[in-house]
Design a protein around this motif. Sequence first.
Motif, PDB file in Angstrom:
ATOM      1  N   MET B 181       3.824  -1.335 -10.273  1.00 16.54           N
ATOM      2  CA  MET B 181       3.585  -2.617  -9.613  1.00 16.54           C
ATOM      3  C   MET B 181       4.714  -2.964  -8.644  1.00 16.54           C
ATOM      4  O   MET B 181       4.464  -3.465  -7.551  1.00 16.54           O
ATOM      5  N   GLU B 182       5.954  -2.660  -9.033  1.00 17.87           N
ATOM      6  CA  GLU B 182       7.075  -2.932  -8.131  1.00 17.87           C
ATOM      7  C   GLU B 182       6.957  -2.114  -6.856  1.00 17.87           C
ATOM      8  O   GLU B 182       7.195  -2.607  -5.756  1.00 17.87           O
ATOM      9  N   THR B 183       6.561  -0.837  -7.037  1.00 22.41           N
ATOM     10  CA  THR B 183       6.399   0.031  -5.868  1.00 22.41           C
ATOM     11  C   THR B 183       5.321  -0.508  -4.938  1.00 22.41           C
ATOM     12  O   THR B 183       5.515  -0.596  -3.717  1.00 22.41           O
ATOM     13  N   VAL B 184       4.188  -0.896  -5.518  1.00 21.14           N
ATOM     14  CA  VAL B 184       3.074  -1.370  -4.708  1.00 21.14           C
ATOM     15  C   VAL B 184       3.457  -2.647  -3.977  1.00 21.14           C
ATOM     16  O   VAL B 184       3.190  -2.809  -2.779  1.00 21.14           O
ATOM     17  N   GLU B 185       4.138  -3.548  -4.690  1.00 16.26           N
ATOM     18  CA  GLU B 185       4.536  -4.803  -4.058  1.00 16.26           C
ATOM     19  C   GLU B 185       5.538  -4.571  -2.935  1.00 16.26           C
ATOM     20  O   GLU B 185       5.466  -5.211  -1.881  1.00 16.26           O
ATOM     21  N   TYR B 186       6.445  -3.626  -3.171  1.00 13.28           N
ATOM     22  CA  TYR B 186       7.430  -3.280  -2.135  1.00 13.28           C
ATOM     23  C   TYR B 186       6.730  -2.756  -0.883  1.00 13.28           C
ATOM     24  O   TYR B 186       7.036  -3.163   0.236  1.00 13.28           O
ATOM     25  N   LEU B 187       5.766  -1.861  -1.087  1.00  9.06           N
ATOM     26  CA  LEU B 187       5.061  -1.264   0.054  1.00  9.06           C
ATOM     27  C   LEU B 187       4.319  -2.335   0.840  1.00  9.06           C
ATOM     28  O   LEU B 187       4.251  -2.305   2.059  1.00  9.06           O
ATOM     29  N   ASN B 188       3.752  -3.298   0.116  1.00  5.11           N
ATOM     30  CA  ASN B 188       3.009  -4.358   0.781  1.00  5.11           C
ATOM     31  C   ASN B 188       3.946  -5.284   1.539  1.00  5.11           C
ATOM     32  O   ASN B 188       3.734  -5.592   2.711  1.00  5.11           O
ATOM     33  N   ARG B 189       5.020  -5.691   0.891  1.00  2.00           N
ATOM     34  CA  ARG B 189       5.889  -6.701   1.469  1.00  2.00           C
ATOM     35  C   ARG B 189       6.771  -6.132   2.559  1.00  2.00           C
ATOM     36  O   ARG B 189       6.897  -6.694   3.629  1.00  2.00           O
ATOM     37  N   GLU B 190       7.407  -4.976   2.265  1.00  2.00           N
ATOM     38  CA  GLU B 190       8.393  -4.439   3.199  1.00  2.00           C
ATOM     39  C   GLU B 190       7.780  -3.540   4.257  1.00  2.00           C
ATOM     40  O   GLU B 190       8.262  -3.441   5.361  1.00  2.00           O
ATOM     41  N   LYS B 191       6.733  -2.828   3.890  1.00  2.00           N
ATOM     42  CA  LYS B 191       6.190  -1.855   4.843  1.00  2.00           C
ATOM     43  C   LYS B 191       4.885  -2.322   5.475  1.00  2.00           C
ATOM     44  O   LYS B 191       4.284  -1.635   6.287  1.00  2.00           O
ATOM     45  N   GLY B 192       4.423  -3.508   5.051  1.00  2.00           N
ATOM     46  CA  GLY B 192       3.236  -4.084   5.683  1.00  2.00           C
ATOM     47  C   GLY B 192       1.940  -3.328   5.435  1.00  2.00           C
ATOM     48  O   GLY B 192       0.990  -3.440   6.209  1.00  2.00           O
TER      49      GLY B 192
END
Lengths: 263, 273
Positions: B181-192
């Motif tokens: 979940m942290e990875t997915v959220e990071y990809l969404n937030r930081e990498k758009g």
Amino acid sequence: MLKDITIGQYIARDSIIHALDARIKIIITTILIIALFTIDTFSGFGFFSAFILVVVLLSKISIKKVLKGLKPILILVLFTLFIHIFLTKGGQVLWSWKFISIESEGVYTGFFMVSRIFILILFTSLLTLTTSPLQLTDGIEYILSPLKRFGVPASELSMMMTIALRFIPTLLEEADKIMKAQQARGADFESGNLIQRAKSLIPLLVPLFISAFRRADDLALAMESRCYRGGEGRTRLHELEFRYYDFIALIIIVILAVAVSFY
Amino acid sequence: MSLIEINGVDFLYQNDNSDRPALQNINLQIEAGDFAVIIGSNGSGKSTLAKLLNVLLTPSKGEIFVSGLNTNNRDNTWKIRQKVGMVFQNPDNQLVASMVEDDVAFGPENLGVPSSEIRKRVDKALEMVGMAGFQKFAPHKLSGGQKQRVAIAGVIAMEPECIVLDEPTAMLDPQGRKEVMETVEYLNREKGITVVHITHFMEEAVDADQVIVMNQGKILHKGSPKSIFRLVEQLKDVNLDIPVAVEVAEYLRREKIEIPDILSIDELVDALC
């Protein structure tokens, strides 16, 4: 218990034999095997044995490990030896008892065949000892790729081998799990005669097969969703590249093989 | 136009004997950069919906557009699959190669990307999911959470606009779930990267931009997490587990205790103390 089985016999070392291109190693092994069958003297076998020794030393793999590769075929070898000793006739009679006799020709061909089998197995196990399964499948794909024109699905074959290699540990783990689950319900895999033991494997194999098919289904879906559409137009992360010493090795081997065959 | 547009979609499995379609009259828009969560219990049609987004299935009725491309048009299939990457439930059954880097490279290899470019993409993707340094590992030596992150890296290496995750956390332990979940959220937030996350854990919907609740092949509700979580009774009716904090807040509210909308334990603690 099933986890102890190692897949392939690849032993990673930093040696020139390991660094050779997989395609070259496959071609060299093929040439040597053909050369081996043209030989009809023991001195030729002696030469090959010396050659194997040199390669083993260069590959930095211990001789003991290489010889261990001969163990599984020991029964086959002994069987061949006895068949020849007792059934091949000709030459002097060395020993006889009632209708059984051993003749010199039999002993000679027996040992001759055994040496040939040993050297054959040593060649091929040297290939698998020094080449990782992945390089090997890549190599096979490249060697088969000219046959694509005749409809041989070279890249699909190599994809199949890659996937098989990938799933061996996973399926072994699964077999182990099923085995324990069945044992917990009172299944007995260890006692009884051969037929009973084979029968007791059914409750292990059926669930294993079912789950393997389910996995195959899932995997096909996953591959499709990642745009897999056969070998056409695929590129690779690791491109195999020939280097100068690959050719030097090939040339040396060709010269040796020709020399030995005409000797 | 939204990144994903679903217009009046029905789906009926061909070899299914039941008369009820797996999906009925689905209408949905997902905007680029959004984090959308689809929740629903077993058999709610959420996985079918995921497969429709990736053209693994095509609608029986209605249309789906992925950045303007109609999934019913066969010529668009591979373009859409490159734009919409998919991560599945079982981490073991979606890794193809016996080395992490080869597996991540599988997608770009299929797209015909040159090998030096693949190298770059593989290393970048592994870094983005926090798996840098695992290039030479065999997948069966990794934990469930790590395998799932490698699978995500394999999708990212294809440079998609959107990732659809079909219950990626269902088979993982709590630690693995957190990692993913942290990875997915990071990809969404930081990498758009747009994320469509399908799950039956309601907690995972807390940070979403849009939550879609599905039941029996239909969309029951859609809206912000707060608006959805207020429907405690209805969610319980469709067999969804409500996060404890949300449920406690709801009970307090019933006892006439003033309490704001609560999504997480932290918020509940702040509201009470």
